[in-house]
Scaffold this motif. Sequence first.
Motif, PDB file in Angstrom:
ATOM      1  N   HIS A  17     -35.046  50.036 -39.283  1.00  0.00           N
ATOM      2  CA  HIS A  17     -35.944  50.698 -38.342  1.00  0.00           C
ATOM      3  C   HIS A  17     -36.674  49.592 -37.588  1.00  0.00           C
ATOM      4  O   HIS A  17     -37.231  48.686 -38.205  1.00  0.00           O
ATOM      5  CB  HIS A  17     -36.947  51.595 -39.082  1.00  0.00           C
ATOM      6  N   ILE A  18     -36.647  49.671 -36.262  1.00  0.00           N
ATOM      7  CA  ILE A  18     -37.313  48.682 -35.432  1.00  0.00           C
ATOM      8  C   ILE A  18     -38.448  49.375 -34.701  1.00  0.00           C
ATOM      9  O   ILE A  18     -38.257  50.409 -34.065  1.00  0.00           O
ATOM     10  CB  ILE A  18     -36.346  48.023 -34.417  1.00  0.00           C
ATOM     11  N   GLN A  19     -39.632  48.789 -34.803  1.00  0.00           N
ATOM     12  CA  GLN A  19     -40.832  49.341 -34.184  1.00  0.00           C
ATOM     13  C   GLN A  19     -41.468  48.248 -33.331  1.00  0.00           C
ATOM     14  O   GLN A  19     -41.715  47.137 -33.823  1.00  0.00           O
ATOM     15  CB  GLN A  19     -41.800  49.780 -35.278  1.00  0.00           C
ATOM     16  N   SER A  20     -41.699  48.559 -32.065  1.00  0.00           N
ATOM     17  CA  SER A  20     -42.356  47.603 -31.166  1.00  0.00           C
ATOM     18  C   SER A  20     -43.588  48.262 -30.578  1.00  0.00           C
ATOM     19  O   SER A  20     -43.561  49.442 -30.218  1.00  0.00           O
ATOM     20  CB  SER A  20     -41.413  47.181 -30.032  1.00  0.00           C
ATOM     21  N   GLU A  21     -44.687  47.485 -30.500  1.00  0.00           N
ATOM     22  CA  GLU A  21     -45.934  48.037 -29.981  1.00  0.00           C
ATOM     23  C   GLU A  21     -46.744  46.978 -29.248  1.00  0.00           C
ATOM     24  O   GLU A  21     -46.591  45.786 -29.482  1.00  0.00           O
ATOM     25  CB  GLU A  21     -46.767  48.648 -31.104  1.00  0.00           C
ATOM     26  N   ASP A  22     -47.595  47.470 -28.370  1.00  0.00           N
ATOM     27  CA  ASP A  22     -48.538  46.636 -27.630  1.00  0.00           C
ATOM     28  C   ASP A  22     -49.876  46.744 -28.344  1.00  0.00           C
ATOM     29  O   ASP A  22     -50.362  47.833 -28.601  1.00  0.00           O
ATOM     30  CB  ASP A  22     -48.639  47.176 -26.197  1.00  0.00           C
ATOM     31  N   ASN A  27     -56.506  42.397 -27.927  1.00  0.00           N
ATOM     32  CA  ASN A  27     -55.665  41.632 -28.851  1.00  0.00           C
ATOM     33  C   ASN A  27     -54.287  41.520 -28.183  1.00  0.00           C
ATOM     34  O   ASN A  27     -53.356  42.228 -28.571  1.00  0.00           O
ATOM     35  CB  ASN A  27     -55.598  42.351 -30.198  1.00  0.00           C
ATOM     36  N   PRO A  28     -54.157  40.684 -27.172  1.00  0.00           N
ATOM     37  CA  PRO A  28     -53.007  40.713 -26.259  1.00  0.00           C
ATOM     38  C   PRO A  28     -51.694  40.182 -26.841  1.00  0.00           C
ATOM     39  O   PRO A  28     -51.266  39.067 -26.548  1.00  0.00           O
ATOM     40  CB  PRO A  28     -53.486  39.863 -25.084  1.00  0.00           C
ATOM     41  N   PHE A  29     -51.085  41.021 -27.642  1.00  0.00           N
ATOM     42  CA  PHE A  29     -49.801  40.680 -28.247  1.00  0.00           C
ATOM     43  C   PHE A  29     -48.851  41.865 -28.182  1.00  0.00           C
ATOM     44  O   PHE A  29     -49.274  43.023 -28.261  1.00  0.00           O
ATOM     45  CB  PHE A  29     -49.970  40.287 -29.716  1.00  0.00           C
ATOM     46  N   LEU A  30     -47.566  41.564 -28.069  1.00  0.00           N
ATOM     47  CA  LEU A  30     -46.489  42.530 -28.242  1.00  0.00           C
ATOM     48  C   LEU A  30     -45.898  42.224 -29.604  1.00  0.00           C
ATOM     49  O   LEU A  30     -45.560  41.081 -29.895  1.00  0.00           O
ATOM     50  CB  LEU A  30     -45.430  42.356 -27.150  1.00  0.00           C
ATOM     51  N   VAL A  31     -45.796  43.239 -30.442  1.00  0.00           N
ATOM     52  CA  VAL A  31     -45.354  43.020 -31.816  1.00  0.00           C
ATOM     53  C   VAL A  31     -44.175  43.933 -32.121  1.00  0.00           C
ATOM     54  O   VAL A  31     -44.222  45.133 -31.874  1.00  0.00           O
ATOM     55  CB  VAL A  31     -46.502  43.291 -32.812  1.00  0.00           C
ATOM     56  N   SER A  32     -43.130  43.341 -32.658  1.00  0.00           N
ATOM     57  CA  SER A  32     -41.958  44.101 -33.116  1.00  0.00           C
ATOM     58  C   SER A  32     -41.769  43.813 -34.592  1.00  0.00           C
ATOM     59  O   SER A  32     -41.884  42.663 -35.034  1.00  0.00           O
ATOM     60  CB  SER A  32     -40.696  43.684 -32.348  1.00  0.00           C
ATOM     61  N   ASN A  43     -40.945  40.045 -38.537  1.00  0.00           N
ATOM     62  CA  ASN A  43     -42.075  40.321 -37.667  1.00  0.00           C
ATOM     63  C   ASN A  43     -41.994  39.376 -36.473  1.00  0.00           C
ATOM     64  O   ASN A  43     -41.916  38.157 -36.674  1.00  0.00           O
ATOM     65  CB  ASN A  43     -43.382  40.114 -38.445  1.00  0.00           C
ATOM     66  N   ILE A  44     -41.982  39.931 -35.260  1.00  0.00           N
ATOM     67  CA  ILE A  44     -41.942  39.119 -34.059  1.00  0.00           C
ATOM     68  C   ILE A  44     -43.212  39.430 -33.271  1.00  0.00           C
ATOM     69  O   ILE A  44     -43.426  40.570 -32.862  1.00  0.00           O
ATOM     70  CB  ILE A  44     -40.689  39.404 -33.203  1.00  0.00           C
ATOM     71  N   LYS A  45     -44.047  38.427 -33.060  1.00  0.00           N
ATOM     72  CA  LYS A  45     -45.327  38.593 -32.379  1.00  0.00           C
ATOM     73  C   LYS A  45     -45.346  37.669 -31.169  1.00  0.00           C
ATOM     74  O   LYS A  45     -45.237  36.456 -31.306  1.00  0.00           O
ATOM     75  CB  LYS A  45     -46.463  38.254 -33.341  1.00  0.00           C
TER      76      LYS A  45
END
Length: 85
Positions: A17-22, A27-32, A43-45
């Motif tokens: 399951h892949i979840q990506s969020e802003d 807290n200016p990051f895109l996190v998957s 975890n990709i930030k």
Amino acid sequence: MQKGFNSDVEFRGSNYHIQSEDWGFENPFLVSRVFLSGAVVKNIKTSYAEVLRPSSFRDSRAIRLALIEQHQWVLDQLVSGQLIV
């Protein structure tokens, strides 16, 4: 803050399951995150500064596009076997 994306992918007999969020302007990051059996295995930030021009930090369309691109990149890396989990 942009709404996120969720995808389920079967790869080499496992369901991921892949979840990506802003995380938003404060807290200016895109996190998957990549999940396997409910546990985070990757975890990709990415900071806004890495993918946006400073003038785009509050541009919801630019942020959404960057989030879409990151989510798709994670999916592509996973199914190509290049994402080490």
